[in-house]
Design a protein around this motif. Structure first.
Motif, PDB file in Angstrom:
ATOM      1  N   UNK A  70       0.800  -1.225   0.000  1.00 35.40           N
ATOM      2  CA  UNK A  70       0.000   0.000   0.000  1.00 35.40           C
ATOM      3  C   UNK A  70       0.834   1.278   0.000  1.00 35.40           C
ATOM      4  N   UNK A  71       2.092   1.194   0.386  1.00 39.67           N
ATOM      5  CA  UNK A  71       2.910   2.401   0.510  1.00 39.67           C
ATOM      6  C   UNK A  71       3.231   3.000  -0.851  1.00 39.67           C
ATOM      7  N   UNK A  72       3.282   4.323  -0.872  1.00 35.72           N
ATOM      8  CA  UNK A  72       3.641   5.073  -2.074  1.00 35.72           C
ATOM      9  C   UNK A  72       4.604   6.180  -1.671  1.00 35.72           C
ATOM     10  N   UNK A  73       5.552   6.508  -2.517  1.00 35.01           N
ATOM     11  CA  UNK A  73       6.470   7.595  -2.155  1.00 35.01           C
ATOM     12  C   UNK A  73       5.741   8.936  -2.087  1.00 35.01           C
ATOM     13  N   UNK A  74       6.137   9.738  -1.106  1.00 38.30           N
ATOM     14  CA  UNK A  74       5.587  11.076  -0.971  1.00 38.30           C
ATOM     15  C   UNK A  74       4.426  11.205  -0.003  1.00 38.30           C
ATOM     16  N   UNK A  94      15.902  10.964  15.390  1.00 36.74           N
ATOM     17  CA  UNK A  94      15.072  11.800  16.256  1.00 36.74           C
ATOM     18  C   UNK A  94      15.562  13.245  16.202  1.00 36.74           C
ATOM     19  N   UNK A  95      14.679  14.149  15.835  1.00 43.81           N
ATOM     20  CA  UNK A  95      15.021  15.560  15.786  1.00 43.81           C
ATOM     21  C   UNK A  95      15.715  15.990  14.508  1.00 43.81           C
ATOM     22  N   UNK A  96      15.892  15.109  13.550  1.00 44.81           N
ATOM     23  CA  UNK A  96      16.508  15.469  12.276  1.00 44.81           C
ATOM     24  C   UNK A  96      15.444  15.414  11.183  1.00 44.81           C
ATOM     25  N   UNK A  97      15.716  16.006  10.029  1.00 46.75           N
ATOM     26  CA  UNK A  97      14.720  15.949   8.948  1.00 46.75           C
ATOM     27  C   UNK A  97      14.525  14.544   8.383  1.00 46.75           C
ATOM     28  N   UNK A  98      15.480  13.633   8.576  1.00 48.62           N
ATOM     29  CA  UNK A  98      15.384  12.272   8.038  1.00 48.62           C
ATOM     30  C   UNK A  98      15.204  11.290   9.198  1.00 48.62           C
ATOM     31  N   UNK A  99      14.036  10.640   9.253  1.00 50.03           N
ATOM     32  CA  UNK A  99      13.709   9.727  10.341  1.00 50.03           C
ATOM     33  C   UNK A  99      13.333   8.362   9.786  1.00 50.03           C
ATOM     34  N   UNK A 100      13.630   7.307  10.552  1.00 48.60           N
ATOM     35  CA  UNK A 100      13.299   5.946  10.156  1.00 48.60           C
ATOM     36  C   UNK A 100      12.377   5.328  11.196  1.00 48.60           C
ATOM     37  N   UNK A 101      11.277   4.740  10.724  1.00 45.31           N
ATOM     38  CA  UNK A 101      10.306   4.074  11.586  1.00 45.31           C
ATOM     39  C   UNK A 101      10.136   2.632  11.124  1.00 45.31           C
ATOM     40  N   UNK A 115      11.406   8.592   6.320  1.00 41.79           N
ATOM     41  CA  UNK A 115      10.676   9.828   6.051  1.00 41.79           C
ATOM     42  C   UNK A 115      11.670  10.987   6.053  1.00 41.79           C
ATOM     43  N   UNK A 116      11.545  11.835   5.066  1.00 43.08           N
ATOM     44  CA  UNK A 116      12.361  13.040   5.017  1.00 43.08           C
ATOM     45  C   UNK A 116      11.417  14.232   5.039  1.00 43.08           C
ATOM     46  N   UNK A 117      11.540  15.055   6.062  1.00 41.50           N
ATOM     47  CA  UNK A 117      10.647  16.195   6.298  1.00 41.50           C
ATOM     48  C   UNK A 117       9.190  15.754   6.334  1.00 41.50           C
TER      49      UNK A 117
END
Length: 140
Positions: A70-74, A94-101, A115-117
């Motif tokens: 189901x995921x799509x970029x953006x 954490x606290x940066x524009x690029x985060x990984x979950x 995720x970026x921004x």
């Protein structure tokens, strides 16, 4: 700062100015009420998504394979949280524009989303090795 973050407030102010110049205080009240309703709709959607996510464990998803499909970029982080109905387990950034979950399902498959921004840039599905495959490869 991105231009899109400035366009919405500038557009709202422009709408308010045009409404005031065209219809006076009544136009300002109608457009102001419309903008307020729009903001309240977004706030209500965000609260509903977070309420549903609070009922499930952090980082859990019903099926990591279906999430991967189901995921799509953006798409933004709130949309992914709405799809999974769970907050992601934050791995780094954490606290940066690029985060990984990470979202994990019951079979120990997981999806790592970057995720970026606040927008999904990339994701990867990882599935565990079947236990039978280990026994077959180690057999003489």
């Amino acid at each position: 700062m991105k231009l899109t973050k400035l366009l919405v407030p500038i557009g709202c102010l422009a709408l308010l100015a045009v409404a005031f110049n065209t219809y006076g205080w009544r136009g300002l009240a109608v457009v102001g009420g419309g903008i307020t309703m729009w903001l309240l709709l977004h706030f209500t959607r965000m609260m509903t998504v977070l309420k549903r996510a609070s009922d499930r464990p952090v980082g859990y998803v019903g099926s990591a394979v279906m999430l991967n499909a189901k995921l799509k970029p953006g798409v933004n982080l709130l949309h992914v949280v709405a799809m999974t109905r769970s907050l992601g387990q934050q791995l780094d950034g954490a606290g940066t524009p690029r985060e990984t979950y990470r979202w994990t399902d019951g079979s120990e498959s997981y999806v790592d989303c970057v995720f970026e921004s606040g927008k999904l840039q990339e994701w990867q599905l990882t599935r565990p090795q079947p236990k039978d495959a280990d026994a077959i490869t180690s057999a003489p």
